[in-house]
Design an enzyme around this catalytic site. Structure first.
Site, PDB file in Angstrom:
ATOM      1  N   ASP A  67     -17.178 -40.230 -26.284  1.00 40.73           N
ATOM      2  CA  ASP A  67     -17.111 -41.484 -25.503  1.00 40.73           C
ATOM      3  C   ASP A  67     -17.555 -41.217 -24.058  1.00 40.73           C
ATOM      4  O   ASP A  67     -17.033 -41.832 -23.121  1.00 40.73           O
ATOM      5  CB  ASP A  67     -15.697 -42.077 -25.554  1.00 40.73           C
ATOM      6  CG  ASP A  67     -15.652 -43.530 -25.083  1.00 40.73           C
ATOM      7  OD1 ASP A  67     -16.724 -44.146 -24.947  1.00 40.73           O
ATOM      8  OD2 ASP A  67     -14.545 -44.042 -24.856  1.00 40.73           O
ATOM      9  N   PHE A 114     -24.830 -43.981 -22.176  1.00 40.92           N
ATOM     10  CA  PHE A 114     -25.791 -43.280 -21.312  1.00 40.92           C
ATOM     11  C   PHE A 114     -26.443 -44.184 -20.261  1.00 40.92           C
ATOM     12  O   PHE A 114     -27.336 -43.754 -19.532  1.00 40.92           O
ATOM     13  CB  PHE A 114     -26.841 -42.547 -22.155  1.00 40.92           C
ATOM     14  CG  PHE A 114     -26.337 -41.244 -22.754  1.00 40.92           C
ATOM     15  CD1 PHE A 114     -25.090 -40.730 -22.429  1.00 40.92           C
ATOM     16  CD2 PHE A 114     -27.121 -40.530 -23.651  1.00 40.92           C
ATOM     17  CE1 PHE A 114     -24.625 -39.533 -22.981  1.00 40.92           C
ATOM     18  CE2 PHE A 114     -26.672 -39.322 -24.204  1.00 40.92           C
ATOM     19  CZ  PHE A 114     -25.427 -38.827 -23.869  1.00 40.92           C
TER      20      PHE A 114
END
Ligand code: DOR
Length: 442
Positions: free
Chosen positions: A298, A61
């Protein structure tokens, strides 16, 4: 605050059934088809399915350090929209999350900005064994046995032996053999053809590294989770160690293969690389057979501008967190798998692999992390409507049937019909590692 969700088809651990679910504050407090209670809010969910929120155990992130690609606010909105109520994030942010202080910094950031629940892995380096031994409030240790985005890499045998011997947290790894990749890179030096990415990060690279990691886990009796399995050849290796080892597959390795480079170019450049249609089929079969237990994305956003650089300057990775559940619900509608299997792969199994307390199931006493899905809703993925900051999807223009329409995190509704409530943050997931993992709590 009491919320009553009535008339949904509810996916319970025992199967799917029409029942009512009562939420009180952050918890599920009752499940009963004949429930008669006065709640603050009563939702008639006729025609919809109620699922536990998805737990995505592998996302990138980008905060801190790479927030031009993504940040916790944009990524967690993407999660809420996609039915993901808990994410476990990888340590290749900048600075890399390799100490307790850096982990705690991420937890503090998320406490302020994440709409959904969160956890952060600690990254292994050749030199941070003390940090790895003492790390707290984390699902586990991430090792890049092969390098990917960022400079986290541990491929010296001595360092790997120490990590597996001296630490107790569960370990997961990115398994691509660095020496094989480097030798292949020399062979294809000068190539600007993204299809060569799969020849550089080839089957052998994945298999050699996975075999090496499994050998370490076995010799040190250490719980181990193989991230993003991409080849058929890794499956029997993993299956041989089912008492100790769990594994994960990503939607891109189920849905894309080397033929997709012609259509999508560097948008489908990722590590591990895409493999063949035979690998797609074998990975699906391994999910069906229980040799792979978890689906995770992912999610690895890069800007379109970065992705559009010519190979090999183009970075590896693609965003997926807001479409992963819909991609799988669409497969349920196509008859490829059941809704119960999807809930197992995306909700229950990741909770058990990482010892997450009170999540992954719709059961009394569990957290009210829930998603209502409409199995009939058809929608087409468009770049413009993506919540991820990078604003693109490799599944652009794909129409899927089966979408999340409403998401609760800890009893708080964060997403409903395209709108977000950003007034409350998610919570840090709790990990009870004394529970002993997937096979002890299944
Ligand atoms: O393609 C990938 N991108 N694979 C990884 O393992 C890392 C990720 C990223 O962080 O960009």
């Amino acid at each position: 605050m009491k919320i009553l969700i009535k008339n949904a088809q509810v996916v319970l651990p025992s199967g799917t059934t029409a029942t009512s679910v009562l939420i009180e504050d952050a918890k599920i407090v009752d499940i009963d088809p004949a429930m008669q209670v006065r709640a603050d809010e009563t939702i008639d969910a006729a025609g919809l399915h109620l699922l536990p929120g998805v737990i995505d155990d592998q996302v990138h992130f980008r905060e801190p350090g790479l927030t031009h690609k993504e940040d916790l606010a944009s990524a967690s909105r993407a999660c809420a929209k996609g039915g993901v109520t808990t994410f476990l994030e990888m340590p290749n942010t900048i600075p890399h999350a390799t100490t307790q202080k850096l982990l705690d910094d991420k937890l503090a950031l998320a406490a302020n900005t994440s709409l959904v629940n969160y956890g952060f892995y600690i990254g292994a380096t050749p030199h941070n064994i003390a940090d790895l031994k003492n790390a707290q409030r984390t699902p586990g240790i991430k090792i890049f046995i092969g390098s990917s985005t960022g400079d986290l890499l541990v491929d010296e045998q001595d360092a790997l032996e120490r990590i597996f011997a001296e630490t107790t947290l569960p370990i997961c790894a990115h398994c691509e053999d660095e020496a094989t990749v480097r030798a292949n890179q020399a062979k294809y030096a000068g190539s600007t053809d993204v299809a060569d990415h799969s020849k550089i990060r080839d089957h052998a690279a994945a298999v050699i590294a996975t075999r090496r990691a499994l050998d370490l886990a076995r010799r040190h009796s250490h719980r181990f989770h193989v991230l993003h399995v991409s080849t058929a050849d890794e499956i029997p290796l993993i299956a041989d160690h089912a008492d100790l080892i769990t594994a994960e597959v990503c939607p891109h390795h189920l849905f894309f293969n080397v033929y997709d480079y012609a259509r999508l170019g560097t948008l489908v450049q990722m590590n591990p690389s895409l493999k063949t249609a035979d690998d797609n089929r074998a990975l699906w079969q391994a999910l069906q057979d229980g040799q792979i237990q978890v689906i995770a994305t992912d999610h690895a956003p890069h800007t379109l501008q970065e992705k559009q650089q010519p190979y090999p300057k183009s970075p590896s990775g693609l965003p997926a967190v807001e479409n992963s559940l819909a991609l799988l619900l669409n497969e349920v509608n196509r008859g490829r798998c059941t809704l119960e299997q999807v809930v197992h792969w995306m909700c229950d199994a990741p909770a058990r692999v990482w010892d997450i307390v009170d999540k992954g199931r719709i059961a009394v006493g569990y957290d009210a992390d829930l998603v209502l899905v409409d199995m009939n809703l058809k929608a087409t993925i468009e770049n413009e409507s993506q919540q991820t900051k990078c604003k693109w999807s490799p599944w652009r223009d794909v129409t899927l049937q089966g979408w999340p329409v409403r998401t609760w995190v800890g009893g708080h509704e964060v997403f409903h019909e395209g709108r977000f409530d950003v007034t409350r943050s998610g919570q840090a997931a709790k990990f009870d590692h004394a529970r002993g993992g997937y096979w002890k709590t299944a």
